[in-house]
Design a protein around this motif. Structure first.
Motif, PDB file in Angstrom:
ATOM      1  N   ALA A  48       0.851  -1.191   0.000  1.00  0.00           N
ATOM      2  CA  ALA A  48       0.000   0.000   0.000  1.00  0.00           C
ATOM      3  C   ALA A  48       0.884   1.238   0.000  1.00  0.00           C
ATOM      4  CB  ALA A  48      -0.914   0.011   1.216  1.00  0.00           C
ATOM      5  N   ALA A  49       0.522   2.210  -0.830  1.00  0.00           N
ATOM      6  CA  ALA A  49       1.263   3.465  -0.883  1.00  0.00           C
ATOM      7  C   ALA A  49       0.641   4.473   0.068  1.00  0.00           C
ATOM      8  CB  ALA A  49       1.246   4.020  -2.300  1.00  0.00           C
ATOM      9  N   PRO A  50       1.441   5.220   0.782  1.00  0.00           N
ATOM     10  CA  PRO A  50       0.883   6.233   1.685  1.00  0.00           C
ATOM     11  C   PRO A  50       0.219   7.363   0.913  1.00  0.00           C
ATOM     12  CG  PRO A  50       3.275   6.409   1.581  1.00  0.00           C
ATOM     13  CD  PRO A  50       2.916   5.183   0.818  1.00  0.00           C
ATOM     14  N   ALA A  51      -0.722   8.005   1.574  1.00  0.00           N
ATOM     15  CA  ALA A  51      -1.403   9.169   1.007  1.00  0.00           C
ATOM     16  C   ALA A  51      -1.412  10.262   2.067  1.00  0.00           C
ATOM     17  CB  ALA A  51      -2.824   8.801   0.582  1.00  0.00           C
ATOM     18  N   ASP A  52      -0.656  11.320   1.842  1.00  0.00           N
ATOM     19  CA  ASP A  52      -0.499  12.372   2.838  1.00  0.00           C
ATOM     20  C   ASP A  52      -1.678  13.344   2.820  1.00  0.00           C
ATOM     21  OD1 ASP A  52       1.945  11.542   3.884  1.00  0.00           O
ATOM     22  OD2 ASP A  52       3.075  12.550   2.302  1.00  0.00           O
ATOM     23  N   THR A  53      -1.902  13.943   3.950  1.00  0.00           N
ATOM     24  CA  THR A  53      -2.913  14.989   4.084  1.00  0.00           C
ATOM     25  C   THR A  53      -2.298  16.344   3.733  1.00  0.00           C
ATOM     26  OG1 THR A  53      -2.352  15.390   6.392  1.00  0.00           O
ATOM     27  CG2 THR A  53      -4.021  13.698   5.949  1.00  0.00           C
ATOM     28  N   THR A  54      -3.140  17.360   3.590  1.00  0.00           N
ATOM     29  CA  THR A  54      -2.614  18.702   3.362  1.00  0.00           C
ATOM     30  C   THR A  54      -1.837  19.199   4.578  1.00  0.00           C
ATOM     31  OG1 THR A  54      -4.750  19.617   4.030  1.00  0.00           O
ATOM     32  CG2 THR A  54      -4.364  19.326   1.672  1.00  0.00           C
ATOM     33  N   ALA A  55      -2.184  18.703   5.762  1.00  0.00           N
ATOM     34  CA  ALA A  55      -1.410  19.070   6.949  1.00  0.00           C
ATOM     35  C   ALA A  55       0.014  18.527   6.846  1.00  0.00           C
ATOM     36  CB  ALA A  55      -2.094  18.544   8.211  1.00  0.00           C
ATOM     37  N   ALA A  56       0.146  17.304   6.339  1.00  0.00           N
ATOM     38  CA  ALA A  56       1.484  16.739   6.142  1.00  0.00           C
ATOM     39  C   ALA A  56       2.258  17.528   5.097  1.00  0.00           C
ATOM     40  CB  ALA A  56       1.377  15.277   5.736  1.00  0.00           C
ATOM     41  N   LEU A  57       1.563  17.990   4.067  1.00  0.00           N
ATOM     42  CA  LEU A  57       2.205  18.839   3.069  1.00  0.00           C
ATOM     43  C   LEU A  57       2.691  20.142   3.704  1.00  0.00           C
ATOM     44  CD1 LEU A  57       2.935  19.692   0.167  1.00  0.00           C
ATOM     45  CD2 LEU A  57       0.562  20.454  -0.096  1.00  0.00           C
TER      46      LEU A  57
END
Length: 469
Positions: free
Chosen positions: A32-41
């Protein structure tokens, strides 16, 4: 040396999280590939901003040595990187594919480290004196595609870091694991915050390009997405380097030797199974050598094995995703319906688990057929007959894109004369698509703007400053 399982575990999402990634050759689950949130960005951008002054304060020699250490790290993990790249992107280990791509990453890092960029004295006439320097821009946003997910990342990251910038890098959502794995290896040799990965789909990329903290955005991908980036970044007056879509033409002159050029023609069109921005995508052949060129190309193409990338004998793989399979399939069917002649391929197994489209050569095709005028980005080459070189030049220049082109001839001077009239950022003679870390590369028209590689590439990720006096 990093092992494949260790590297994959370091970048994959925890069990039950993220987006499942499947091998395009077999349909098997990879991870599974991670999917970052806008907070992580936001956090990634903040880290890049915080780390940039100290990174810029290092000497050029220190940053150059860091790039050499990054190349060492890539070489230590080359086998694991190539295996993951083959599994996720689909390209075979051998030929100009996965092992080639990983090796080229190390080469590009070293050449970028060693490329000179001296201060330029622009005026020194006894009265006036002025120097031109190149300073860091600040934070560079890097958005990379799925076709060459490691090498294109290096093309953007290496010069950015060399010139004292920090980077926020978002791999394609189609090859997230490969992109993150490369970034993890590079980060083994970098201070915290200098190179910051983020993972997600197009919405995360859209959020990245509007960040006012970014001084520069580098993007390789479609013209449509490039236009959206231009619009979204305009409010911040962000510098851009855009390498966008292409529909590269090749012109074979009547004095060309069909057998001698056949293998170079093949790899110009079918490297990475045709999934290359600057691949040969439409071939114009003079009537006097047309049949011989078609025959020679078929003979070369039939000898090139296609299959699962981890099988050592294969040199062609699947299309990376089903969407691209559909594009190629649609365009080839349109060519067949028009009465064009299929020399090879053109009959895919649409029920197989992998995204394999057979190597396809289409002859006697109308120059306005969709397979000719649209970018297929896959293993299907239309071959157009012409009788007047003026007609071939006009057809080559009719596209609204101009990334690359090629001219094929036994007379190099004659080929160069034709090349000067072709509207493309690069025109190759008797080859197509080869790039070199010291030779500038970029497109014209709707293939984008800005140059990469060599001294010009270093300048493109710098802010020019004149010191006058």
């Amino acid at each position: 040396m990093e092992q494949y399982e260790t590297l994959l575990a370091a970048v994959a999402a925890p069990a039950g999280d993220g987006r499942e990634v499947f091998d395009p050759a077999t349909g098997d689950l990879i991870a599974a590939a991670p999917a970052d949130t806008t907070a992580a960005l936001d956090d990634a951008v903040a880290r890049a901003v915080a780390a940039q002054p100290a990174w810029a304060a290092r000497s050029d020699e220190e940053r150059r040595q860091a790039l050499h250490r990054m190349a060492d790290a890539v070489e230590r993990s080359a086998d694991a990187l190539a295996e993951l790249l083959s599994r996720e992107q689909g390209k075979p280990l051998n030929g100009p594919n996965a092992r080639f791509e990983v090796g080229a990453c190390a080469t590009w890092l070293r050449v970028t480290a060693d490329t000179p960029l001296p201060t330029e004295v622009v005026v020194d006439d006894g009265t006036d004196y002025a120097e031109l320097h190149y300073r860091p821009i600040g934070v560079v946003g890097v958005i990379t595609p799925w076709n060459w997910p490691m090498l294109i990342a290096i093309w953007q990251i290496a010069p950015s870091l060399r010139m004292g910038n920090t980077v926020v890098a978002k791999p394609s959502e189609y090859t997230t694991l490969s992109g993150l794995a490369l970034l993890a290896v590079l980060n083994q040799e970098l201070p915290e915050g200098v190179l910051n990965p983020v993972a997600g789909a197009g919405d995360l990329g859209a959020a990245l390009v509007v960040k006012p903290e970014l001084g520069k955005i580098m993007f390789t991908g479609s013209t449509a997405t490039g236009k959206r980036i231009i619009e979204a970044s305009a409010g911040n007056v962000t510098r851009l380097t855009l390498e966008l879509g292409g529909n590269d033409a090749g012109i074979v002159l009547p004095d060309a030797d069909p057998v001698a050029i056949a293998e170079n023609l093949f790899w110009g069109a079918f490297i990475n199974t045709g999934q290359t921005c600057a691949a040969l995508k439409r071939l114009y052949v003079h009537d006097s050598v047309y049949d011989a060129v078609c025959l020679a190309l078929v003979e070369v193409a039939k000898a090139m094995p296609m299959g699962v990338g981890l099988d050592e004998q294969n040199v062609l793989g699947p299309l990376q995703n089903r969407m691209q399979f559909g594009v190629v399939d649609r365009l080839v069917e349109a060519a067949k319906a028009s009465g064009a002649r299929v020399l090879l391929g053109g009959e895919p197994d649409r029920d197989q688990p992998g995204n394999f489209y057979p190597t396809t050569l289409i002859a006697d095709i109308d120059p306005q057929n969709p397979l000719v005028v649209e970018e297929q980005f896959g293993p299907a080459l239309p071959i157009v007959r012409y009788s007047d070189v003026e007609e071939a030049i006009a057809l080559a220049n009719a596209a609204d894109v101009g990334l690359g082109a090629s001219v094929w001839s036994g007379d190099r001077d004659a080929a160069r004369a034709i090349a000067a009239r072709v509207q493309a950022g690069t025109v190759w003679i008797n080859s197509h698509g080869g790039v070199h870390p010291m030779i500038p590369f970029g497109g014209v028209k709707q293939s984008g703007y800005g140059l990469e590689f060599g001294t010009e590439g270093l300048k493109s990720v710098s802010a020019p400053q004149v010191v006058n006096g």
